[in-house]
Design a protein around this motif. Structure first.
Motif, PDB file in Angstrom:
ATOM      1  N   UNK A   1       0.788  -1.217   0.000  1.00  0.00           N
ATOM      2  CA  UNK A   1       0.000   0.000   0.000  1.00  0.00           C
ATOM      3  C   UNK A   1       0.817   1.261   0.000  1.00  0.00           C
ATOM      4  N   UNK A   2       2.083   1.173  -0.421  1.00  0.00           N
ATOM      5  CA  UNK A   2       2.922   2.365  -0.444  1.00  0.00           C
ATOM      6  C   UNK A   2       3.202   2.927   0.928  1.00  0.00           C
ATOM      7  N   UNK A   3       3.311   2.042   1.932  1.00  0.00           N
ATOM      8  CA  UNK A   3       3.587   2.486   3.297  1.00  0.00           C
ATOM      9  C   UNK A   3       2.381   2.544   4.189  1.00  0.00           C
ATOM     10  N   UNK A   4       1.203   2.090   3.685  1.00  0.00           N
ATOM     11  CA  UNK A   4      -0.027   2.142   4.467  1.00  0.00           C
ATOM     12  C   UNK A   4      -0.379   0.817   5.139  1.00  0.00           C
ATOM     13  N   UNK A   5       0.293  -0.275   4.798  1.00  0.00           N
ATOM     14  CA  UNK A   5      -0.059  -1.551   5.402  1.00  0.00           C
ATOM     15  C   UNK A   5       1.182  -2.406   5.654  1.00  0.00           C
ATOM     16  N   UNK A   6       2.039  -1.984   6.573  1.00  0.00           N
ATOM     17  CA  UNK A   6       3.161  -2.834   6.963  1.00  0.00           C
ATOM     18  C   UNK A   6       2.654  -4.040   7.747  1.00  0.00           C
ATOM     19  N   UNK A   7       3.518  -5.043   7.900  1.00  0.00           N
ATOM     20  CA  UNK A   7       3.121  -6.246   8.611  1.00  0.00           C
ATOM     21  C   UNK A   7       2.853  -5.949  10.083  1.00  0.00           C
ATOM     22  N   UNK A   8       1.851  -6.629  10.627  1.00  0.00           N
ATOM     23  CA  UNK A   8       1.483  -6.507  12.030  1.00  0.00           C
ATOM     24  C   UNK A   8       1.484  -7.897  12.661  1.00  0.00           C
ATOM     25  N   UNK A   9       1.812  -7.973  13.955  1.00  0.00           N
ATOM     26  CA  UNK A   9       1.823  -9.265  14.634  1.00  0.00           C
ATOM     27  C   UNK A   9       1.152  -9.238  15.994  1.00  0.00           C
ATOM     28  N   UNK A  10       0.591  -8.115  16.415  1.00  0.00           N
ATOM     29  CA  UNK A  10      -0.066  -8.060  17.713  1.00  0.00           C
ATOM     30  C   UNK A  10      -1.407  -8.780  17.658  1.00  0.00           C
ATOM     31  N   UNK A  11      -1.919  -9.155  18.824  1.00  0.00           N
ATOM     32  CA  UNK A  11      -3.163  -9.923  18.915  1.00  0.00           C
ATOM     33  C   UNK A  11      -4.374  -9.006  18.981  1.00  0.00           C
ATOM     34  N   UNK A  12      -4.443  -8.052  18.080  1.00  0.00           N
ATOM     35  CA  UNK A  12      -5.585  -7.150  17.973  1.00  0.00           C
ATOM     36  C   UNK A  12      -5.445  -6.382  16.672  1.00  0.00           C
ATOM     37  N   UNK A  13      -6.497  -5.689  16.272  1.00  0.00           N
ATOM     38  CA  UNK A  13      -6.431  -4.902  15.057  1.00  0.00           C
ATOM     39  C   UNK A  13      -5.487  -3.718  15.254  1.00  0.00           C
ATOM     40  N   UNK A  14      -4.604  -3.539  14.293  1.00  0.00           N
ATOM     41  CA  UNK A  14      -3.684  -2.409  14.333  1.00  0.00           C
ATOM     42  C   UNK A  14      -3.279  -2.051  12.914  1.00  0.00           C
ATOM     43  N   UNK A  15      -3.267  -0.753  12.627  1.00  0.00           N
ATOM     44  CA  UNK A  15      -2.870  -0.249  11.319  1.00  0.00           C
ATOM     45  C   UNK A  15      -1.742   0.755  11.505  1.00  0.00           C
ATOM     46  N   UNK A  16      -1.019   1.009  10.416  1.00  0.00           N
ATOM     47  CA  UNK A  16       0.150   1.880  10.528  1.00  0.00           C
ATOM     48  C   UNK A  16       0.364   2.668   9.246  1.00  0.00           C
ATOM     49  N   UNK A  17       1.066   3.767   9.393  1.00  0.00           N
ATOM     50  CA  UNK A  17       1.643   4.466   8.251  1.00  0.00           C
ATOM     51  C   UNK A  17       3.136   4.587   8.517  1.00  0.00           C
ATOM     52  N   UNK A  18       3.941   4.376   7.480  1.00  0.00           N
ATOM     53  CA  UNK A  18       5.393   4.422   7.614  1.00  0.00           C
ATOM     54  C   UNK A  18       5.948   5.668   6.932  1.00  0.00           C
ATOM     55  N   UNK A  19       7.247   5.865   7.101  1.00  0.00           N
ATOM     56  CA  UNK A  19       7.908   7.028   6.506  1.00  0.00           C
ATOM     57  C   UNK A  19       7.768   7.031   4.991  1.00  0.00           C
ATOM     58  N   UNK A  20       7.640   5.848   4.376  1.00  0.00           N
ATOM     59  CA  UNK A  20       7.471   5.778   2.934  1.00  0.00           C
ATOM     60  C   UNK A  20       6.232   6.539   2.489  1.00  0.00           C
ATOM     61  N   UNK A  21       5.142   6.418   3.238  1.00  0.00           N
ATOM     62  CA  UNK A  21       3.912   7.161   2.950  1.00  0.00           C
ATOM     63  C   UNK A  21       4.022   8.607   3.418  1.00  0.00           C
ATOM     64  N   UNK A  22       4.539   8.809   4.617  1.00  0.00           N
ATOM     65  CA  UNK A  22       4.598  10.147   5.205  1.00  0.00           C
ATOM     66  C   UNK A  22       5.395  11.106   4.329  1.00  0.00           C
ATOM     67  N   UNK A  23       6.498  10.618   3.745  1.00  0.00           N
ATOM     68  CA  UNK A  23       7.364  11.495   2.957  1.00  0.00           C
ATOM     69  C   UNK A  23       6.749  11.949   1.647  1.00  0.00           C
ATOM     70  N   UNK A  24       5.655  11.308   1.231  1.00  0.00           N
ATOM     71  CA  UNK A  24       4.965  11.755   0.011  1.00  0.00           C
ATOM     72  C   UNK A  24       3.851  12.758   0.300  1.00  0.00           C
TER      73      UNK A  24
END
Length: 797
Positions: A79-102
């Motif tokens: 997703x261009x930095x919108x869906x990195x891998x997650x491993x916690x035992x609950x729903x969690x979403x993230x944005x990374x620097x790859x997305x933020x820098x655009x």
């Protein structure tokens, strides 16, 4: 003072015992188990630091942070930095620097997470320079969400207003995690019945250098940013960066300007096999001329033309120069992770936050008929009287000081991860709303309340004069057991929070002192099953709470024109309590996907909203009783395919009020109504392109209609907005690297819409109950930001 756990909370007792009181042994891990994600901090959310394996470089991270495979390409995240891998035992979403820098370099944290599932951002500044915005996640308002920055609570420690533009410059943000469902058990938050927003800065470089960014845009927008990396300092192993930025623009509607000065500093020291120490300091000073928040009728009649006046007229209170906000903040955090033995480690994070400022508004005072609390103020000696009244500026000044320390002892074996921790926090807050005269051209004599108007006997004329102290003690214990060759992880835990609040009201005639103490018990159970290398199933059953987020609700406030009580305070305010369950599935690979079903049962549901009392902006508090919320959220994205990475997220929400709300002793018939700020459907589409030279981004969001009262008798329409970014990277030249030109187009369709609710009453229309008429009040709204464009040049050196 004992606080009894709601009876329905005991349904988790057996689940809690399962995860927290027994030790089980499993067989040696298989090759499959060894290939599964094993980041203990990511699984178990121990803030703020996590150990690294021997012979690797560790890094300190905050409570609910997921790590990404560092061997992956910078542009290889789904997703261009919108869906990195997650491993916690609950729903969690993230944005990374790859997305933020655009994104636009003027943006803030709330704007950056607006495309994630369940997040509804009510933004009234298209550029994100000022925090004229609010957020809800799964129908839970911002005051019910936890905010963490580099291991410390990041929001205003009492009102829980995030003000995310103060945290960091976007050029320094490394990652933002949004746990939609609940706060991690160990997270240092006490205002979160729902999820948490966690932000981290990038790490300082081990080589000396820096980064420069220069941006221009419409509405006279300008941002200058400079960061310097020290590199590794000799043989100390210490790395630092320091950055400074200045941002300014004109209001996109109506008169007025905004400016912001910001400093970020981060130092890192790593040694041995997993020891690390970080120090983070941020400072922000900002001024903003406020914009209007219209009613629905004003919006329909005037649209974006409903603004404060650009010229001062004697006797009028709508001059833009009377409506300003000046605010300074400093945050200091020092996460430390120490490894004692192969199995024992220790985390400690001391932190400090200071904020002060004032919010000005225009109002009128009677020269001889005003009151200071319940006492007549006498002759005020005001000038420029019209009909015995003078236009003045109310100055809602405040100063807040928060210190705290989080600590945890961790014991990890092949089959168990055990942690026990303690968190202490102390808060002092002073709030004074005074009044200052105006010059002939309408300029307040002081934005911060210097030389205020005094009563005939020389006392400061005030409509609010509060002093507040809070002490918090929190203890947690958590244990994770790994079974079935590490494929099944069961986590049980328990958290106890003791919150002690005292305060004084210095207004004449007001009850002087209040005190309140609560003890809250929070059991927790989580289960994570690794079906195979690519698929996980998770389940969590959680309890969370939120303390009342308004000092004004504890104290009586008085009408400055009559001396009568405007709002009756009480120290018998109840904490909001939530029991939630969540069942989800997560897939990793070329396609990354996550889906979760959730259910919440709330008691003492809290709503904090803005209102004006005696001409001054303040926070109003409402206990809405019980609420049930159910829904499903999902997101899916592809890793880059021919340099293209699509993303899709969505949520369906069913939120209902469970009881009638008491208004003046009468039951307003709200039971069964749709909860306000709870749009039924939310969706977002993202499309990123990056071939290393050319890059671009398209993001579209849809937010369904939302009710703005508890009687569902007024609402705002659904909205659709889209943003586009385009850019080009140059080849490295000498010391210059990562040089690029970038253009950001915000709200490309120039949609005209109301983005959220600023002031939320119980009912907009009059309702008759038991022969008594409950008068309606008019909601007011945030106006969504119009089209904006920002172009910039940046380079590393």
């Amino acid at each position: 003072m004992r606080h009894r756990l709601p009876s329905h909370g005991y349904r988790y007792a057996s689940l809690l015992l399962l995860g927290s009181t027994f030790l089980l042994h499993a067989e040696e891990p298989t090759a499959l188990a060894q290939a599964l994600p094993r980041d203990k901090a990511a699984h178990h959310n121990t803030p703020p630091a996590k150990p690294a394996a021997p012979n690797t470089k560790p890094s300190a991270k905050t409570a609910a942070v997921e790590t990404v495979d560092v061997s992956a390409s910078r542009h290889d995240i789904a997703g261009g930095g919108l869906l990195p891998q997650q491993t916690v035992a609950r729903a969690q979403s993230s944005v990374t620097a790859d997305f933020i820098n655009r994104q636009s370099p003027t943006t803030n944290t709330l704007s950056l997470i607006a495309t994630l599932p369940g997040a509804v951002v009510s933004n009234s500044d298209p550029l994100g320079i000022s925090d004229r915005s609010s957020i809800s996640i799964r129908g839970m308002n911002g005051n019910e969400i936890g905010f963490l920055f580099e291991g410390m609570p990041a929001a205003d420690a009492f009102y829980n207003l995030p003000d995310t533009s103060e945290w960091a410059d976007s050029e320094n943000i490394g990652r933002i995690d949004v746990a939609q469902g609940s706060a991690a058990l160990a997270a240092p938050v006490y205002n979160s019945v729902g999820g948490t927003v966690t932000q981290e800065l990038i790490e300082p470089s081990d080589k000396m250098g820096g980064h420069f960014d220069f941006s221009l845009g419409n509405h006279m927008t300008n941002k200058d940013f400079l960061r310097f990396d020290s590199g590794t300092l000799g043989k100390t192993g210490i790395r630092t960066f320091t950055s400074f930025s200045y941002t300014t623009n004109n209001n996109w509607r109506g008169p007025g300007t905004n400016n912001r000065y910001h400093v970020d500093f981060k130092a890192v020291k790593e040694w041995g096999a997993g020891n690390s120490a970080h120090v983070v300091v941020t400072y922000n000073r900002a001024f903003a001329n406020k914009v209007t928040n219209p009613s629905l009728a004003q919006w329909k009649k005037n649209g974006i033309s409903y603004n404060y006046s650009g010229t001062y007229t004697p006797g009028a209170t709508n001059y833009y120069g009377l409506f300003g906000q000046l605010r300074s903040t400093m945050r200091i955090s020092a996460p430390i992770h120490l490894v004692a033995t192969r199995n024992v480690s220790f985390d400690i994070t001391p932190y400090y936050m200071w904020m002060s400022g004032a919010v000005d508004s225009g109002t009128q005072l009677s020269d001889t008929g005003s009151y200071n609390g319940t006492q007549a103020a006498g002759a005020l000696g005001l000038d420029n009287l019209i009909g015995g009244k003078a236009t003045v500026a109310s100055v809602a000044g405040y100063a807040q000081y928060t210190t705290g320390v989080y600590s945890a002892l961790n014991y990890n074996t092949k089959y168990n991860d055990f942690s026990v921790g303690y968190w202490y926090s102390n808060l002092t807050q002073n709030s004074l709303t005074s009044y200052v005269p105006l010059s002939a051209d309408g300029t307040p004599s002081s934005m911060t309340g210097k030389d205020p108007i005094t009563t005939a006997n020389g006392n400061v004329l005030a409509s609010k004069d509060l002093h507040f102290w809070q002490n918090l003690h929190s203890f947690f214990i958590r244990d994770t057991v790994k079974l079935l060759h590490d494929r099944l992880e069961l986590t049980g835990g328990f958290k106890l929070v003791y919150l002690d609040r005292t305060g004084t009201n210095e207004l004449p005639g007001a009850p002087y002192k209040i005190s309140s103490a609560t003890t809250t018990y929070l059991p927790r159970f989580e289960a994570l099953f690794h079906v195979d290398r690519q698929n996980d199933v998770f389940f969590d059953a959680n309890t969370n709470f939120s303390a009342p987020t308004s000092d004004a609700a504890y104290f009586n406030s008085y009408n400055i024109s009559t001396g009568k009580v405007a709002v009756t305070g009480t120290s018998n305010l109840k904490n909001e309590y939530a029991i939630s369950e969540e069942l989800g599935f997560r897939h990793r690979g070329f396609v990354n996907a996550s889906i979760s079903l959730f259910n919440y049962n709330f008691t003492n549901k809290q709503i904090s909203t803005s209102t004006y009392i005696s001409g001054a902006l303040t926070t109003a508090y409402l206990n809405a009783g019980g609420q049930t919320t159910r829904g499903v959220s999902a997101e899916v994205a592809l890793r880059p395919w021919h340099h293209i990475a699509p993303y899709l997220s969505g949520q369906y929400l069913h939120a209902r009020l469970d009881n009638d709300i008491n208004v003046g002793g009468y039951p307003l018939p709200t039971s069964g109504k749709v909860a306000p700020l709870s749009p039924k459907f939310v969706a977002a589409i993202g499309l990123a392109y990056d071939d290393g030279r050319y890059f671009g981004d398209f993001n579209f969001s849809y937010i369904d209609s939302q009710y703005s009262t508890f009687m569902d008798d007024e609402s705002i329409a659904a909205r659709k907005t889209a943003n586009v970014s385009l850019g080009y990277r140059f080849k490295d030249y000498g010391r210059m690297h990562d040089t690029k030109l970038q253009l950001n187009l915000i709200n490309i369709g120039d949609s005209k819409y109301l983005s959220g609710v600023f002031s939320m009453p119980t009912n907009a229309k009059a309702v008759t109950v038991q022969g008594h008429t409950i008068t309606g009040s008019t909601p007011t709204y945030y106006v969504g930001g119009a089209f904006a464009v920002v172009g910039g040049f940046s380079t590393g050196f």
